[in-house]
Design a protein around this motif. Structure first.
Motif, PDB file in Angstrom:
ATOM      1  N   ASN A   7      30.093   8.229  51.768  1.00  0.00           N
ATOM      2  CA  ASN A   7      29.051   8.046  50.747  1.00  0.00           C
ATOM      3  C   ASN A   7      29.381   6.874  49.829  1.00  0.00           C
ATOM      4  O   ASN A   7      28.522   6.041  49.527  1.00  0.00           O
ATOM      5  CB  ASN A   7      28.882   9.318  49.914  1.00  0.00           C
ATOM      6  N   ARG A   8      30.618   6.806  49.371  1.00  0.00           N
ATOM      7  CA  ARG A   8      31.054   5.723  48.487  1.00  0.00           C
ATOM      8  C   ARG A   8      30.990   4.371  49.204  1.00  0.00           C
ATOM      9  O   ARG A   8      30.540   3.371  48.641  1.00  0.00           O
ATOM     10  CB  ARG A   8      32.467   6.018  47.976  1.00  0.00           C
ATOM     11  N   TYR A   9      31.428   4.353  50.474  1.00  0.00           N
ATOM     12  CA  TYR A   9      31.416   3.115  51.259  1.00  0.00           C
ATOM     13  C   TYR A   9      29.982   2.600  51.415  1.00  0.00           C
ATOM     14  O   TYR A   9      29.732   1.401  51.280  1.00  0.00           O
ATOM     15  CB  TYR A   9      32.048   3.365  52.636  1.00  0.00           C
ATOM     16  N   ILE A  10      29.046   3.490  51.684  1.00  0.00           N
ATOM     17  CA  ILE A  10      27.642   3.108  51.838  1.00  0.00           C
ATOM     18  C   ILE A  10      27.107   2.494  50.548  1.00  0.00           C
ATOM     19  O   ILE A  10      26.445   1.458  50.576  1.00  0.00           O
ATOM     20  CB  ILE A  10      26.808   4.335  52.281  1.00  0.00           C
ATOM     21  N   ILE A  11      27.409   3.108  49.421  1.00  0.00           N
ATOM     22  CA  ILE A  11      26.941   2.591  48.133  1.00  0.00           C
ATOM     23  C   ILE A  11      27.587   1.246  47.820  1.00  0.00           C
ATOM     24  O   ILE A  11      26.906   0.280  47.467  1.00  0.00           O
ATOM     25  CB  ILE A  11      27.212   3.612  47.007  1.00  0.00           C
ATOM     26  N   GLU A  12      28.908   1.166  47.948  1.00  0.00           N
ATOM     27  CA  GLU A  12      29.632  -0.056  47.591  1.00  0.00           C
ATOM     28  C   GLU A  12      29.257  -1.236  48.470  1.00  0.00           C
ATOM     29  O   GLU A  12      29.309  -2.383  48.032  1.00  0.00           O
ATOM     30  CB  GLU A  12      31.138   0.186  47.667  1.00  0.00           C
ATOM     31  N   ASN A  13      28.884  -0.968  49.715  1.00  0.00           N
ATOM     32  CA  ASN A  13      28.547  -2.046  50.642  1.00  0.00           C
ATOM     33  C   ASN A  13      27.044  -2.234  50.818  1.00  0.00           C
ATOM     34  O   ASN A  13      26.605  -2.946  51.715  1.00  0.00           O
ATOM     35  CB  ASN A  13      29.236  -1.799  51.985  1.00  0.00           C
ATOM     36  N   LYS A  14      26.284  -1.579  49.943  1.00  0.00           N
ATOM     37  CA  LYS A  14      24.825  -1.730  49.902  1.00  0.00           C
ATOM     38  C   LYS A  14      24.178  -1.499  51.274  1.00  0.00           C
ATOM     39  O   LYS A  14      23.322  -2.257  51.714  1.00  0.00           O
ATOM     40  CB  LYS A  14      24.449  -3.105  49.347  1.00  0.00           C
ATOM     41  N   PRO A  19      21.075   4.091  53.078  1.00  0.00           N
ATOM     42  CA  PRO A  19      21.543   5.409  53.508  1.00  0.00           C
ATOM     43  C   PRO A  19      20.741   6.000  54.663  1.00  0.00           C
ATOM     44  O   PRO A  19      21.212   6.910  55.339  1.00  0.00           O
ATOM     45  CB  PRO A  19      21.414   6.283  52.258  1.00  0.00           C
ATOM     46  N   ASN A  20      19.542   5.478  54.914  1.00  0.00           N
ATOM     47  CA  ASN A  20      18.713   5.965  56.017  1.00  0.00           C
ATOM     48  C   ASN A  20      18.821   5.102  57.267  1.00  0.00           C
ATOM     49  O   ASN A  20      18.133   5.359  58.251  1.00  0.00           O
ATOM     50  CB  ASN A  20      17.250   6.048  55.573  1.00  0.00           C
ATOM     51  N   SER A  21      19.664   4.080  57.228  1.00  0.00           N
ATOM     52  CA  SER A  21      19.769   3.144  58.345  1.00  0.00           C
ATOM     53  C   SER A  21      20.605   3.719  59.489  1.00  0.00           C
ATOM     54  O   SER A  21      21.368   4.670  59.317  1.00  0.00           O
ATOM     55  CB  SER A  21      20.418   1.841  57.861  1.00  0.00           C
ATOM     56  N   VAL A  22      20.463   3.095  60.655  1.00  0.00           N
ATOM     57  CA  VAL A  22      21.277   3.507  61.800  1.00  0.00           C
ATOM     58  C   VAL A  22      22.751   3.205  61.549  1.00  0.00           C
ATOM     59  O   VAL A  22      23.625   3.885  62.073  1.00  0.00           O
ATOM     60  CB  VAL A  22      20.802   2.871  63.125  1.00  0.00           C
ATOM     61  N   GLN A  23      23.039   2.204  60.720  1.00  0.00           N
ATOM     62  CA  GLN A  23      24.424   1.899  60.392  1.00  0.00           C
ATOM     63  C   GLN A  23      25.057   3.054  59.614  1.00  0.00           C
ATOM     64  O   GLN A  23      26.173   3.465  59.895  1.00  0.00           O
ATOM     65  CB  GLN A  23      24.521   0.590  59.592  1.00  0.00           C
ATOM     66  N   ALA A  24      24.330   3.591  58.634  1.00  0.00           N
ATOM     67  CA  ALA A  24      24.839   4.726  57.859  1.00  0.00           C
ATOM     68  C   ALA A  24      25.001   5.943  58.765  1.00  0.00           C
ATOM     69  O   ALA A  24      26.008   6.661  58.672  1.00  0.00           O
ATOM     70  CB  ALA A  24      23.900   5.038  56.700  1.00  0.00           C
ATOM     71  N   GLN A  25      24.036   6.181  59.629  1.00  0.00           N
ATOM     72  CA  GLN A  25      24.129   7.306  60.556  1.00  0.00           C
ATOM     73  C   GLN A  25      25.360   7.179  61.449  1.00  0.00           C
ATOM     74  O   GLN A  25      26.041   8.174  61.726  1.00  0.00           O
ATOM     75  CB  GLN A  25      22.868   7.395  61.412  1.00  0.00           C
ATOM     76  N   ALA A  26      25.663   5.958  61.881  1.00  0.00           N
ATOM     77  CA  ALA A  26      26.846   5.736  62.722  1.00  0.00           C
ATOM     78  C   ALA A  26      28.121   6.082  61.956  1.00  0.00           C
ATOM     79  O   ALA A  26      29.048   6.673  62.522  1.00  0.00           O
ATOM     80  CB  ALA A  26      26.887   4.285  63.205  1.00  0.00           C
TER      81      ALA A  26
END
Length: 85
Positions: free
Chosen positions: A9-16, A19-26
Motif C-alpha cells: 500500500n505504501r509503495y503504491i502511494i509513494e510511487n504514484k 491502485p486500480n491498475s494492473v501494476q498494483a494488482q500484480a
C-alpha cells in the motif's frame, strides 16, 4: 508472505501507482507465490517476478509485441522490499 500488504500500500502511494491498475494488482499477486518451494527456500534472497500484460508501452499504437508478449512487467524483491519495478 513475501511483501506485507502495508508495504505494498505504501509503495503504491509513494510511487504514484493507480491502485486500480494492473501494476498494483500484480504487486498484490506476488504473495500468491508464497507457497512456492523455491521462493520459500530463497525468501530472504532475491526473487524476480514477471507479470505479462502488466506493463505498458508509451506508444499505444502497438497492441501486441511481435513475439506475442504485451507489456510485461518485472518486479525484483529482496528481503521483503521491492528493489526494482
Amino acid at each position: 508472505m513475501i511483501l506485507s500488504t502495508e508495504y505494498i500500500n505504501r509503495y503504491i502511494i509513494e510511487n504514484k501507482i493507480d491502485p486500480n491498475s494492473v501494476q498494483a494488482q500484480a504487486l498484490y499477486r506476488i504473495n500468491e507465490y508464497s507457497n512456492n518451494l523455491e521462493i520459500q527456500e530463497n525468501i530472504s534472497g532475491v526473487n524476480i517476478f514477471f507479470f505479462e500484460g502488466a506493463g505498458s508501452y508509451n506508444n499505444k499504437n502497438y497492441r501486441q509485441h511481435p513475439d506475442g508478449r504485451y507489456g510485461a512487467m518485472v518486479i525484483v524483491v529482496k528481503d521483503g522490499r521491492i528493489e526494482f519495478m
